[in-house]
Design an enzyme around this catalytic site. Structure first.
Site, PDB file in Angstrom:
ATOM      1  N   SER A 123       0.844  -1.197   0.000  1.00 54.84           N
ATOM      2  CA  SER A 123       0.000   0.000   0.000  1.00 54.84           C
ATOM      3  C   SER A 123       0.885   1.254   0.000  1.00 54.84           C
ATOM      4  O   SER A 123       1.744   1.382  -0.880  1.00 54.84           O
ATOM      5  CB  SER A 123      -0.935  -0.042   1.214  1.00 54.84           C
ATOM      6  N   ASP A 173      -8.620  -6.763  -4.358  1.00 50.23           N
ATOM      7  CA  ASP A 173      -8.197  -5.440  -3.899  1.00 50.23           C
ATOM      8  C   ASP A 173      -8.758  -4.395  -4.857  1.00 50.23           C
ATOM      9  O   ASP A 173      -8.316  -4.285  -5.994  1.00 50.23           O
ATOM     10  CB  ASP A 173      -6.657  -5.386  -3.872  1.00 50.23           C
ATOM     11  N   HIS A 197      -7.831  -5.404  -0.092  1.00 50.94           N
ATOM     12  CA  HIS A 197      -6.540  -4.742   0.024  1.00 50.94           C
ATOM     13  C   HIS A 197      -5.755  -5.233   1.242  1.00 50.94           C
ATOM     14  O   HIS A 197      -4.541  -5.404   1.181  1.00 50.94           O
ATOM     15  CB  HIS A 197      -6.769  -3.234   0.100  1.00 50.94           C
TER      16      HIS A 197
END
Lengths: 401, 401
Positions: free
Chosen positions: B168, B334, B367
């Site tokens: 991320s 995600d 995610h």
């Protein structure tokens, strides 16, 4: 958030005034002799329904079309909105020569129960106190909204609707109409909707509600009484929800990473990107026309919606041997009510031996596609209503063709 | 939101204390002779970096692995967190016998610039005033975070990193490391990330920021000075963001439409559904350990991240003739950093003639999968690091095999 407090107070006061005496609307009032029996187990009485109509009811009373609005819509589906001054929210679909033509149909649109544009809701006057209901208003359901609409139709002397049409929360009402009153619905057009709210959608609603309730101006829901207005919380709720009405692709196409009136980053928390400025505008303009408590009640009604659970856990039971003919529509980029939700409706309708057609429209516009310029949607609505009208024996279909 | 104001004040004060004197961390302090040159065009001085290390640096100094944390992470990647008492956020991936093994590697994790766990950020003391920076802290970028980390490596006498790993926002730092200091990165493992923040992601961040700024307790960012703490706004921001870290499928699997401790709807605004209760808990627990202004600064840094724009609009230019070997990982469910974002990285790396492998892992966890128990991820990280270690001539790969 540039909404001045004084402006906010004006908005709040206007919402309270409109809640009992709506502008540019008809109002049907139901007294103590006609209480509305709610799913919560209580009776609401007196109550009123604000509605608009377009076109003329034919002598056979067979051409009535009920339009059901979505979460933040209202009865002003095909006229200038008395608060915003903008056109009707479904002017694209409704109007002379358009798929839902007031020269053919008698079109009715009600503000939903729990709303803030004249139908009884949390901003309306509680007869027990003479003051706005606030959180003393009972929690309502989609089925309650539809019950109220059915009472309005009784009041108007309309036994059977030619069609019920709506998208999103409006589509939930369409499905509930077909489930609750199958004999009163000739044709049903649920668009971009589902038979139950998903966990993710409940989650998004809960964030919006918490944003409102976190605003100290909300004052436990008593803001109307205490000279306050939780406009910041409501604006944040609207901003978050608005993202879910669009799509990643549409946001990329419309805004991308473009800066607002600037070549480069400003290294600040201003609305540097166009998409930020757009969202802020969505939040600010929404609070000018909507009541925060109504937002709580209507999102809750959507959360509770679960047609299968209401019918012994079997969705098909909601529609068993229905005489209604259905057209179900979804949009490829709608991630709030994605196509599998519509497929589940179609499967259940097939299992219930219903007449059903289904269209998935390819678009990048997301959930809001049902409100936008989508020629394929217009063609589908026109074709479905023409076919149903022929089956119903509506006169212009033989006379004009 | 059951956080008591007194508790809130304790949290706020602890955050300010930890900002300058972090617990269970090493601190590297950089004085006036070593200012940090920021993208905003200003110099930050003095400043400090809080970090943790695990394992031992070998004599050749070739076994250092830098772990980069995500938006709400920190340096406590593999030890008990001093505030929450929970285990390290990447204990699944790091530890003896695990893919990133402190018996092999010298593992470093820094709290990012702008954070609130000891590296200089908006809760740190502004040397000009002796009080917390608040919004006087300069707006920082991912590149600034990486510049600060590079200064720490200089300080530690580490010329080249064997690997940089992160998911991320951590993955953005990995990509920026490879772009800014290609000669200092032998292997790079960007996971569930992108080379630029999408319009939809900027939009979600903006909603979170507006939720914080709408909280009167935020006080224009001066809450540390005025005895306040915008915990409600920060909790709402966290709740909204948390939905984007999961997936529709995962929420359905974990919670569905299950009621919380009840058989039926309560017809209220309580956390009736399990998913509501879960989200509220996420919001409440987050504010116990995070600073609202840090949330503003770190989301802003992510919004501004755009490696292509920094390199003349051509992403491949960011990596031209890079000596680094890459392994790019994405997850099927995600939707915050969907697989096409990772494919764009791979395409650019191929165009730049880089060594690159790519894996898309099938999972419904969304995610957050990069933080969870994903055996396929562990196998990929282990395999990639083993292969890179062999190329790097790390001793245990020949000794043990």
């Amino acid at each position: 958030m540039n909404v001045k407090p004084t402006q906010s107070e004006l908005v709040r006061d206007q919402i309270v005034r409109d809640a009992d005496n709506p502008r540019d609307s008809n109002v049907a009032r139901f007294g103590a002799d006609k209480p509305l029996k709610l799913d919560a187990g209580v009776e609401l009485s007196p109550f009123q329904i604000a509605y608009t109509t377009y076109g003329t009811l034919n002598t056979e009373r067979t051409n009535a079309v009920l339009i059901c609005h979505a979460l933040t819509g209202d009865q002003h589906v095909n006229n200038v909105h008395p608060v915003t001054g903008k056109g009707g929210w479904w002017d694209s679909l409704i109007g002379p020569g358009k798929p839902i033509d007031p020269e053919r149909y008698f079109i009715i649109c009600t503000n939903v129960l729990g709303g803030c544009m004249g139908t009884t809701g949390p901003a309306s006057t509680n007869p027990a106190t003479g003051k706005p209901w606030g959180l003393d208003f009972p929690v309502i359901t989609i089925r309650d909204m539809v019950r109220a609409q059915a009472m309005l139709l009784d009041h108007l002397g309309i036994e059977t609707l030619f069609a019920v049409v709506g998208g999103s929360m409006g589509g939930m009402q369409v499905l509930q109409w077909a489930a609750s009153y199958p004999e009163r619905v000739f044709a049903a057009l649920p668009i971009a909707t589902a038979t139950r709210h998903s966990a993710q959608n409940i989650a998004f609603h809960e964030v919006g509600r918490q944003a409102i309730m976190a605003d100290p101006e909300w004052k436990g829901g008593r803001y109307h009484l205490e000279g306050a207005n939780p406009r910041r919380g409501l604006a944040v709720a609207r901003m978050g929800a608005h993202i879910t009405y669009l799509s990643d692709a549409a946001l990329h196409r419309k805004f991308g990473r473009n800066f607002q009136n600037r070549e480069k980053a400003t290294f600040s928390f201003d609305a540097d990107f166009q998409v930020e400025s757009y969202l802020r505008h969505q939040g600010i303009s929404f609070v000018e026309r909507f009541d925060a408590n109504s937002y709580l009640y209507l999102t809750r009604a959507m959360d509770y919606f679960d047609l299968a659970a209401d019918n012994g856990g079997v969705l098909a039971n909601a529609f068993r041997d229905t005489p209604t003919r259905f057209c179900v529509v979804s949009f490829t980029s709608d991630w709030l009510f994605p196509t599998p939700e519509s497929r589940a409706i179609v499967h259940a309708l097939n299992a219930a031996k219903a007449r059903v057609s289904f269209a998935e429209i390819v678009t990048d516009k997301g959930h809001d596609a049902f409100l936008l310029d989508e020629p394929e949607l217009f063609a589908i609505v026109r074709g479905f209503l023409d076919g149903a009208g022929k089956a119903r024996g509506l006169p212009w279909l033989s006379a004009k063709k």
